[in-house]
Enzyme design. Structure first.
Site, PDB file in Angstrom:
ATOM      1  N   MET A   3       0.852  -1.060  -0.101  1.00  0.00           N
ATOM      2  CA  MET A   3      -0.045   0.039   0.093  1.00  0.00           C
ATOM      3  C   MET A   3       0.999   1.224   0.051  1.00  0.00           C
ATOM      4  SD  MET A   3      -2.917   1.058   2.925  1.00  0.00           S
ATOM      5  CE  MET A   3      -4.092   2.458   2.562  1.00  0.00           C
TER       6      MET A   3
ATOM      7  N   GLY B  27      -1.024   8.792  -0.422  1.00  0.00           N
ATOM      8  CA  GLY B  27      -2.256   8.817  -1.500  1.00  0.00           C
ATOM      9  C   GLY B  27      -2.859  10.004  -1.699  1.00  0.00           C
TER      10      GLY B  27
ATOM     11  N   ASP C 122      -7.576   7.676  -2.475  1.00  0.00           N
ATOM     12  CA  ASP C 122      -8.682   7.308  -1.354  1.00  0.00           C
ATOM     13  C   ASP C 122     -10.060   7.945  -1.789  1.00  0.00           C
ATOM     14  OD1 ASP C 122      -9.005   6.196   1.673  1.00  0.00           O
ATOM     15  OD2 ASP C 122      -9.898   8.222   1.412  1.00  0.00           O
TER      16      ASP C 122
ATOM     17  N   TYR D  76     -18.661  10.820  -0.314  1.00  0.00           N
ATOM     18  CA  TYR D  76     -18.025  11.872  -0.792  1.00  0.00           C
ATOM     19  C   TYR D  76     -18.892  12.436  -2.112  1.00  0.00           C
ATOM     20  CZ  TYR D  76     -14.019  10.520   1.926  1.00  0.00           C
ATOM     21  OH  TYR D  76     -13.077   9.957   3.173  1.00  0.00           O
TER      22      TYR D  76
ATOM     23  N   SER E 128      -7.422  13.705   6.967  1.00  0.00           N
ATOM     24  CA  SER E 128      -7.100  15.056   7.471  1.00  0.00           C
ATOM     25  C   SER E 128      -5.755  15.194   8.111  1.00  0.00           C
ATOM     26  CB  SER E 128      -8.405  15.423   8.317  1.00  0.00           C
ATOM     27  OG  SER E 128      -9.535  15.284   7.849  1.00  0.00           O
TER      28      SER E 128
ATOM     29  N   THR F  72      -4.909  21.454  -5.769  1.00  0.00           N
ATOM     30  CA  THR F  72      -4.337  22.610  -6.553  1.00  0.00           C
ATOM     31  C   THR F  72      -2.923  21.765  -7.025  1.00  0.00           C
ATOM     32  OG1 THR F  72      -5.131  23.981  -4.905  1.00  0.00           O
ATOM     33  CG2 THR F  72      -2.988  24.535  -5.893  1.00  0.00           C
TER      34      THR F  72
END
Length: 325
Positions: free
Chosen positions: A14, A18, A45, A50, A211, A266
């Site tokens: 993994m 990400g 992810d 979402y 986060s 961005t």
């Protein structure tokens, strides 16, 4: 640490960094994912909650079809089962929709987004007039049993958790056939989660930090909330290494063997966030960043109840944050 990946209990690799996609706006997330894949990201992810997986799927499909250097088997794709789909009968249809939206045949990792079940249906947030959520009483262990069938069908390579506390992890482990290999949790210098990280590590569960930069654009942020990327202590360390505050924080997580999924749309920041493998924080700086912990949990929706602002879901029997870790 020079490795750019961590090995899960399934022996699958993994990537340690990400691209997060929570709060990535429609019209922007496709471009962000496309750019990330172009510059070397191989870990995306996602989550049905979402509401942007169809755009991510367009980016994945186009890149895999048009760029010979980008192959599906080289991309680690995570998605999550939303709270309204916890009933065992809803798990398979929810996964099928995610696969269709992402335009892939399988997921590398499928997480239970929260241990809490919401009212069944297609309304993502079944809210009452007072702002409270309409819950369901489905046990997360029953949801997990249905998720295990997805592995057996080959739709999902591995299963994991998100927002589970230590007690809930152990409760689930007592009944599983396919063990969770990841627990995705809020984790940053103000909430370093050292006890929960240690608990997971002892059970061969990798921690992913969501986060990780403090999510200053979270919907319920208040003007007086602390801003992690502006913390003068972080700025000082960043200056010492000639790196950005974000790079220092991401590097701190990687040296703890915690996977990081910073979100950005961005291009310059997307690029900056993966350029973290060419320096190493000293043990002294690692310890200093560890010391910033103040149990500063930021990603918990709140409502006003009886004139007092409280955590919205704290009355749910499976709300994870009533425990210390």
């Amino acid at each position: 640490m020079s490795l750019t990946y961590i090995t899960l209990a399934t022996n699958k690799k993994m990537p340690l960094v990400g691209l997060g996609t929570w709060k990535s706006s429609p019209g922007q997330v496709k471009t962000a994912v496309s750019y990330a894949l172009e510059i070397g990201y191989r870990h995306i992810d996602c989550a049905s909650g979402y509401s942007n997986e169809h755009e991510i799927g367009e980016a994945l499909h186009e890149k895999i079809q048009t760029n010979k250097c980008i192959k599906r088997e080289d991309i680690f794709i995570t998605s999550k089962l939303w709270n309204t789909k916890h009933h065992p009968d809803d798990v398979e249809p929810a996964c099928r929709k995610t696969l269709a939206d992402l335009q892939v045949d399988y997921l590398d990792l499928y997480l239970m987004h929260w241990p809490m079940a919401f009212e069944r249906g297609n309304i993502m947030m079944p809210i009452n007039d007072d702002g409270s959520v309409r819950y369901a009483d489905t046990d997360y262990k029953d949801t997990w049993k249905a998720m295990e069938k997805l592995v057996e069908k080959g739709w999902v390579k591995a299963l994991g958790l998100s927002n589970f506390n230590a007690r809930q992890i152990d409760d689930l482990l007592s009944t599983v056939t396919h063990r969770p290999v990841v627990n995705q949790i809020e984790c940053h210098p103000y909430l370093n989660q050292s006890k929960l990280v240690d608990h997971c590590t002892k059970r061969r569960i990798v921690v992913t930090a969501y986060s990780p930069l403090g999510s200053s654009d979270r919907p319920w942020a208040r003007p007086d909330d602390p801003k992690l990327l502006e913390d003068p202590r972080i700025l000082e360390i960043a200056k010492k290494y000639g790196k950005s505050p974000a790079q220092v924080i991401i590097r701190w997580q990687l040296q703890r063997e915690v996977v990081c999924i910073p979100k950005s749309t961005t291009p310059s920041r997307i690029k900056e966030n993966i350029e973290v493998f060419d320096f190493i924080l000293s043990e002294e700086d690692m310890q200093q960043i560890d010391s910033f912990d103040c149990n500063g949990r930021l990603i918990v929706p709140t409502i006003v109840r009886d004139g007092v602002r409280v955590w919205r879901d704290s009355s749910h029997p499976y709300f994870p944050f009533n425990d210390s870790y």
